[in-house]
Design a protein around this motif. Structure first.
Motif, PDB file in Angstrom:
ATOM      1  N   ILE A 148      20.681   9.471-103.207  1.00  0.00           N
ATOM      2  CA  ILE A 148      21.923   9.132-102.713  1.00  0.00           C
ATOM      3  C   ILE A 148      21.882   8.495-101.255  1.00  0.00           C
ATOM      4  CG2 ILE A 148      24.038  10.225-101.900  1.00  0.00           C
ATOM      5  CD1 ILE A 148      23.835  12.038-104.109  1.00  0.00           C
ATOM      6  N   GLY A 149      20.975   8.940-100.544  1.00  0.00           N
ATOM      7  CA  GLY A 149      20.798   8.339 -99.229  1.00  0.00           C
ATOM      8  C   GLY A 149      20.425   7.004 -99.039  1.00  0.00           C
ATOM      9  N   ALA A 150      19.547   6.502-100.169  1.00  0.00           N
ATOM     10  CA  ALA A 150      19.274   5.096-100.350  1.00  0.00           C
ATOM     11  C   ALA A 150      20.577   4.354-100.788  1.00  0.00           C
ATOM     12  CB  ALA A 150      17.881   5.085-101.181  1.00  0.00           C
ATOM     13  N   ARG A 151      20.959   4.998-101.975  1.00  0.00           N
ATOM     14  CA  ARG A 151      22.000   4.089-102.820  1.00  0.00           C
ATOM     15  C   ARG A 151      23.060   3.737-101.669  1.00  0.00           C
ATOM     16  NH1 ARG A 151      22.982   1.537-106.366  1.00  0.00           N
ATOM     17  NH2 ARG A 151      24.224   2.442-107.936  1.00  0.00           N
ATOM     18  N   ILE A 152      23.612   4.503-100.962  1.00  0.00           N
ATOM     19  CA  ILE A 152      24.878   3.959-100.088  1.00  0.00           C
ATOM     20  C   ILE A 152      24.481   3.131 -99.018  1.00  0.00           C
ATOM     21  CG2 ILE A 152      25.786   6.394-100.594  1.00  0.00           C
ATOM     22  CD1 ILE A 152      25.066   7.327 -97.763  1.00  0.00           C
ATOM     23  N   TYR A 154      22.947   0.399 -99.905  1.00  0.00           N
ATOM     24  CA  TYR A 154      22.966  -1.102-100.713  1.00  0.00           C
ATOM     25  C   TYR A 154      24.293  -0.949-101.486  1.00  0.00           C
ATOM     26  CZ  TYR A 154      18.470  -1.595 -99.066  1.00  0.00           C
ATOM     27  OH  TYR A 154      17.273  -1.832 -98.213  1.00  0.00           O
ATOM     28  N   SER A 155      24.955   0.147-101.863  1.00  0.00           N
ATOM     29  CA  SER A 155      26.070   0.022-102.778  1.00  0.00           C
ATOM     30  C   SER A 155      27.148   0.645-102.174  1.00  0.00           C
ATOM     31  CB  SER A 155      25.666   0.916-104.117  1.00  0.00           C
ATOM     32  OG  SER A 155      25.696   2.347-103.675  1.00  0.00           O
ATOM     33  N   CYS A 156      28.304   0.707-102.928  1.00  0.00           N
ATOM     34  CA  CYS A 156      29.846   1.050-102.592  1.00  0.00           C
ATOM     35  C   CYS A 156      30.032   2.456-102.768  1.00  0.00           C
ATOM     36  CB  CYS A 156      30.931   0.129-102.873  1.00  0.00           C
ATOM     37  SG  CYS A 156      30.702  -1.635-102.381  1.00  0.00           S
ATOM     38  N   LEU A 157      28.781   3.255-103.190  1.00  0.00           N
ATOM     39  CA  LEU A 157      29.228   4.581-103.774  1.00  0.00           C
ATOM     40  C   LEU A 157      29.693   5.579-102.815  1.00  0.00           C
ATOM     41  CD1 LEU A 157      26.131   5.080-106.169  1.00  0.00           C
ATOM     42  CD2 LEU A 157      28.442   4.612-106.609  1.00  0.00           C
ATOM     43  N   ALA A 158      29.399   5.277-101.540  1.00  0.00           N
ATOM     44  CA  ALA A 158      29.974   6.205-100.344  1.00  0.00           C
ATOM     45  C   ALA A 158      31.519   6.284-100.699  1.00  0.00           C
ATOM     46  CB  ALA A 158      29.605   5.654 -99.051  1.00  0.00           C
ATOM     47  N   VAL A 174      31.080  10.509 -94.212  1.00  0.00           N
ATOM     48  CA  VAL A 174      30.193  10.621 -95.422  1.00  0.00           C
ATOM     49  C   VAL A 174      28.873   9.972 -95.116  1.00  0.00           C
ATOM     50  CG1 VAL A 174      29.798   9.571 -97.642  1.00  0.00           C
ATOM     51  CG2 VAL A 174      31.989  10.298 -96.962  1.00  0.00           C
ATOM     52  N   TYR A 175      28.726   9.081 -94.488  1.00  0.00           N
ATOM     53  CA  TYR A 175      27.399   8.417 -94.255  1.00  0.00           C
ATOM     54  C   TYR A 175      26.740   9.307 -93.102  1.00  0.00           C
ATOM     55  CZ  TYR A 175      27.891   3.723 -96.306  1.00  0.00           C
ATOM     56  OH  TYR A 175      28.104   2.905 -97.157  1.00  0.00           O
ATOM     57  N   GLU A 176      27.358   9.744 -92.304  1.00  0.00           N
ATOM     58  CA  GLU A 176      26.533  10.794 -91.233  1.00  0.00           C
ATOM     59  C   GLU A 176      26.245  12.004 -92.003  1.00  0.00           C
ATOM     60  OE1 GLU A 176      28.675   9.506 -87.112  1.00  0.00           O
ATOM     61  OE2 GLU A 176      29.457  11.199 -88.175  1.00  0.00           O
ATOM     62  N   THR A 177      27.036  12.540 -93.023  1.00  0.00           N
ATOM     63  CA  THR A 177      26.608  13.953 -93.555  1.00  0.00           C
ATOM     64  C   THR A 177      25.680  13.539 -94.494  1.00  0.00           C
ATOM     65  OG1 THR A 177      28.984  14.434 -93.556  1.00  0.00           O
ATOM     66  CG2 THR A 177      27.577  15.607 -95.026  1.00  0.00           C
ATOM     67  N   PRO A 230      23.509  -5.339 -96.654  1.00  0.00           N
ATOM     68  CA  PRO A 230      23.325  -3.684 -96.691  1.00  0.00           C
ATOM     69  C   PRO A 230      23.936  -2.867 -95.479  1.00  0.00           C
ATOM     70  CG  PRO A 230      21.356  -4.847 -96.555  1.00  0.00           C
ATOM     71  CD  PRO A 230      22.200  -5.884 -96.874  1.00  0.00           C
ATOM     72  N   LEU A 231      24.200  -1.647 -95.331  1.00  0.00           N
ATOM     73  CA  LEU A 231      24.585  -0.996 -94.311  1.00  0.00           C
ATOM     74  C   LEU A 231      23.402  -0.050 -94.218  1.00  0.00           C
ATOM     75  CD1 LEU A 231      28.167   0.658 -93.645  1.00  0.00           C
ATOM     76  CD2 LEU A 231      26.150   1.182 -92.421  1.00  0.00           C
ATOM     77  N   LEU A 232      22.556  -0.310 -93.509  1.00  0.00           N
ATOM     78  CA  LEU A 232      21.223   0.438 -93.507  1.00  0.00           C
ATOM     79  C   LEU A 232      21.190   1.747 -92.141  1.00  0.00           C
ATOM     80  CD1 LEU A 232      18.579  -2.567 -93.263  1.00  0.00           C
ATOM     81  CD2 LEU A 232      19.258  -1.034 -95.268  1.00  0.00           C
ATOM     82  N   ARG A 233      20.663   2.635 -92.585  1.00  0.00           N
ATOM     83  CA  ARG A 233      20.615   3.825 -91.774  1.00  0.00           C
ATOM     84  C   ARG A 233      19.866   3.456 -90.456  1.00  0.00           C
ATOM     85  NH1 ARG A 233      17.875   8.080 -95.341  1.00  0.00           N
ATOM     86  NH2 ARG A 233      18.624   6.686 -96.889  1.00  0.00           N
ATOM     87  N   PRO A 234      20.141   3.951 -89.082  1.00  0.00           N
ATOM     88  CA  PRO A 234      19.525   3.506 -87.996  1.00  0.00           C
ATOM     89  C   PRO A 234      17.862   3.924 -88.169  1.00  0.00           C
ATOM     90  CG  PRO A 234      21.599   4.689 -87.360  1.00  0.00           C
ATOM     91  CD  PRO A 234      21.220   4.906 -88.699  1.00  0.00           C
TER      92      PRO A 234
END
Length: 239
Positions: A148-152, A154-158, A174-177, A230-234
């Protein structure tokens, strides 16, 4: 079929297991059941069970989710389930050889579940639970969390964690959690709005968010399924 002997191979069962995640009170939770039968009576486990001869794995996953949690069949049928992987190691179930197809589900807050089937009790638990789960479910849960951490990224699943209409602050939570990190609010907002089709603003809708500023704009999920870019984590701040 002529020349084929089905009894030449040792029989085995096919099962499904589900890692169902949601955000509750600002924390990532997973749906767990307390087993009411052996093996592992009284232990916490992921919802799941055996695939019946007349159903697919997907159908079994939704049936077991409804039976073991008390969720309605309609609610279970509407959930977004994503196949995670297949777990086929010998000895993973003490009863017999069992191959399990695991699923991950991302859902907004659902009603409190209740046990059913071979589940004595069902409950939302923190995803980082300290309970040792039955079978190899601790491994499945960890794999599902990573997926899930990886999927959000590159996808809109968040947006599946959010209600039908949400603020960008709620989406950021959601992303932070899921990632277990704090994101820069202006940078997050810029990236979300720069990704075509990720979200769509609801015309005329606004919501007070508890701060002193003006009401926040309200959005809904857009038509896109993938994020470009993609919305990559820091870096250095991932789990």
């Amino acid at each position: 079929m002529k020349g084929y002997d089905p009894y030449a191979f040792e029989p085995f069962a096919v099962a499904v297991d589900l890692a169902v995640f949601t955000v509750r009170e600002g924390a990532l939770h997973v749906l767990l059941i307390r087993r009411g039968e052996e093996p592992y009576r009284g232990a916490w486990a992921l919802p799941g069970g055996f695939v019946l001869p007349d159903e697919s794995a997907d159908e079994a996953a939704r049936r077991e989710l409804a039976e073991e949690t008390g969720l309605s069949g309609k609610t279970a049928a509407a959930l977004h389930l994503e196949q995670l992987r297949t777990y086929s190691e010998p000895g993973r179930d003490p009863r017999m050889r069992v191959v399990s197809v695991a699923y991950a589900a991302l859902v907004p807050d659902l009603p409190e579940p209740r046990g059913g089937g071979d589940a004595a009790h069902a409950q939302w638990m923190p995803a980082r639970t300290e309970h040792a789960l039955a079978f190899d479910h601790t491994r499945i849960l960890a794999d599902a969390h990573r997926r899930i951490g990886a999927r959000i990224e590159y996808s809109c699943l968040a947006t599946s964690f959010c209600p039908p209409e949400f603020t960008l602050g709620e989406l950021q939570q959601v992303y932070e959690t899921v990632w277990g990190t704090v994101l820069d609010r202006p940078n997050f907002r810029r990236k979300v709005l720069a990704s075509p089709g990720f979200v769509e603003q609801v015309p005329g809708a606004a919501r007070l968010t508890g701060g002193r500023g003006k009401p926040a704009a309200v959005y809904r999920a857009g038509p896109a399924t993938a994020l470009h870019p993609p919305l990559l984590r820091p870096e250095g701040r991932s789990e």
